[in-house]
Design a protein around this motif. Structure first.
Motif, PDB file in Angstrom:
ATOM      1  N   PHE A  16       0.832  -1.210   0.000  1.00 39.48           N
ATOM      2  CA  PHE A  16       0.000   0.000   0.000  1.00 39.48           C
ATOM      3  C   PHE A  16       0.868   1.262   0.000  1.00 39.48           C
ATOM      4  N   HIS A  17       1.956   1.243   0.736  1.00 39.25           N
ATOM      5  CA  HIS A  17       2.867   2.389   0.779  1.00 39.25           C
ATOM      6  C   HIS A  17       3.437   2.665  -0.626  1.00 39.25           C
ATOM      7  N   ARG A  19       2.100   1.727  -3.556  1.00 43.16           N
ATOM      8  CA  ARG A  19       1.006   2.182  -4.426  1.00 43.16           C
ATOM      9  C   ARG A  19       0.648   3.636  -4.160  1.00 43.16           C
ATOM     10  N   LYS A  20       0.617   4.019  -2.895  1.00 40.91           N
ATOM     11  CA  LYS A  20       0.292   5.417  -2.570  1.00 40.91           C
ATOM     12  C   LYS A  20       1.361   6.346  -3.134  1.00 40.91           C
ATOM     13  N   VAL A  24      -0.930   7.723  -6.119  1.00 40.41           N
ATOM     14  CA  VAL A  24      -1.578   8.879  -5.504  1.00 40.41           C
ATOM     15  C   VAL A  24      -0.658  10.098  -5.540  1.00 40.41           C
ATOM     16  N   GLU A  25       0.552   9.954  -5.001  1.00 44.22           N
ATOM     17  CA  GLU A  25       1.441  11.115  -4.891  1.00 44.22           C
ATOM     18  C   GLU A  25       2.084  11.495  -6.221  1.00 44.22           C
ATOM     19  N   LEU A  31      -6.936   9.176  -3.640  1.00 40.03           N
ATOM     20  CA  LEU A  31      -6.714   8.118  -2.660  1.00 40.03           C
ATOM     21  C   LEU A  31      -7.899   7.158  -2.593  1.00 40.03           C
ATOM     22  N   GLU A  34      -7.767   4.600  -5.408  1.00 41.45           N
ATOM     23  CA  GLU A  34      -6.641   3.663  -5.450  1.00 41.45           C
ATOM     24  C   GLU A  34      -6.898   2.390  -4.652  1.00 41.45           C
TER      25      GLU A  34
END
Length: 146
Positions: A16-17, A19-20, A24-25, A31, A34
């Motif tokens: 998840f980290h 993917r974010k 996302v970033e 968010l 995702e």
């Protein structure tokens, strides 16, 4: 470089980290778009982590849609791209799909990655469509029998 199936929450949180950071970033995906109901370890799909020098730097998941294994959420942290990790992710997800009986796989590939997927045997199977504000193609591949 190695791929590892995710079987514990701690590793799922590492995915998840990643993917974010990527979706996302870096790419601006909202968010709430995702992450979804498949982001768990209940067996609806399988998640993997890919490691470079013992550090988790890439991820992906595969789920089953009709007769297809659908490869999703494939990403690599920016500083680890162009090291061959994308192929490691795709190969691992295809192997999982085959283990579950899939004879074909598909994915929604960002248009900028079309050439990468074609080198791995995927065919473009749609015109461009927009997903989360990013242009994509539907890409498919028949898996070879073992």
């Amino acid at each position: 470089m190695k791929a590892k199936r995710i079987t514990i929450e701690e590793d799922l949180n590492k995915a998840f980290h990643i993917r974010k950071a990527v979706f996302v970033e870096e790419q601006g995906v909202p968010l709430e778009d995702e992450f979804d109901e498949l982001d768990n370890l209940n067996g609806q799909c399988e998640h993997i982590l890919v490691y470079y020098e013992e550090k988790p730097v890439g991820t992906g998941r595969v789920r089953w849609v009709d007769e297809f294994g659908k490869l999703e959420r494939i990403c690599i942290l920016d500083t680890y791209r162009k090291l061959g990790l994308g192929k490691v992710i795709i190969t691992a997800l295809e192997e999982i799909a085959q283990e579950r009986g899939a004879k074909k796989v598909k994915l929604h590939g960002q248009t900028q990655a079309e050439g990468f997927y074609k080198k791995l045997g995927y065919q473009t199977s749609s015109s461009v469509f927009i997903e989360d504000g990013i242009p994509h193609y539907l890409m498919t591949k028949e898996l070879l029998s073992r």
